[in-house]
Design an enzyme around this catalytic site. Structure first.
Site, mmCIF file in Angstrom:
data_model
loop_
_atom_site.group_PDB
_atom_site.id
_atom_site.type_symbol
_atom_site.label_atom_id
_atom_site.label_comp_id
_atom_site.label_asym_id
_atom_site.label_seq_id
_atom_site.Cartn_x
_atom_site.Cartn_y
_atom_site.Cartn_z
ATOM 1 C CB SER A 103 -0.878 0.043 1.256
ATOM 2 O OG SER A 103 -1.703 -1.090 1.317
ATOM 3 C CB CYS A 104 2.148 3.579 -1.965
ATOM 4 S SG CYS A 104 3.290 4.980 -1.972
ATOM 5 C CB VAL A 105 -1.390 6.419 1.727
ATOM 6 C CG1 VAL A 105 -2.295 5.235 1.461
ATOM 7 C CG2 VAL A 105 -0.636 6.226 3.028
#
Length: 125
Positions: A103-105
């Site tokens: 995941s990348c936020v």
């Protein structure tokens, strides 16, 4: 049983937490930022330099836990600016060659005003 991991080859925790913990055959790292383990100072002024340092810190923590970046099954990545996504991916891909789930936020800010933070879940070797 939970085992706490600590290594001098990665920055010390800057709060009340462990660098990583092992539970069964899994290693859960705390988020690593671009701190130089020897000086405690932020290493690098841009996303490329900081991502290299983050990955080196993660590799050191995982090694101390009996694992490696190649054994990563999941990463969570935090960027202070999503405009850095492509440059971050370029460096990240050099270290996480087995392509774990991810995941990348983007976040408003990160500790020490760094540009990137990454945490990992990995299998022990």
């Amino acid at each position: 049983m939970m085992n706490k991991i600590h290594t001098e080859n990665a920055p010390a925790a800057i709060g009340p937490y462990s660098q990583a913990v092992c539970v069964g055959s899994l290693v859960f790292t705390s988020g690593q930022i671009a701190l130089n383990p020897e000086t405690g100072a932020v290493n690098g002024n841009d996303i490329t330099e900081q991502t290299h340092q983050v990955c080196k810190n993660l590799a050191a923590v995982l090694k101390a836990a009996g694992s490696s970046l190649e054994r990563a099954v999941k990463t969570v990545c935090f960027l202070s600016d999503m405009a850095d996504f492509a440059a971050f991916n370029e460096v990240y891909g050099q270290y996480f060659t087995e392509k774990p789930a991810r995941s990348c936020v983007a976040v408003k800010s990160l500790p020490k005003n760094v540009l990137v933070e990454v945490e990992v879940i990995a299998e022990k070797e």
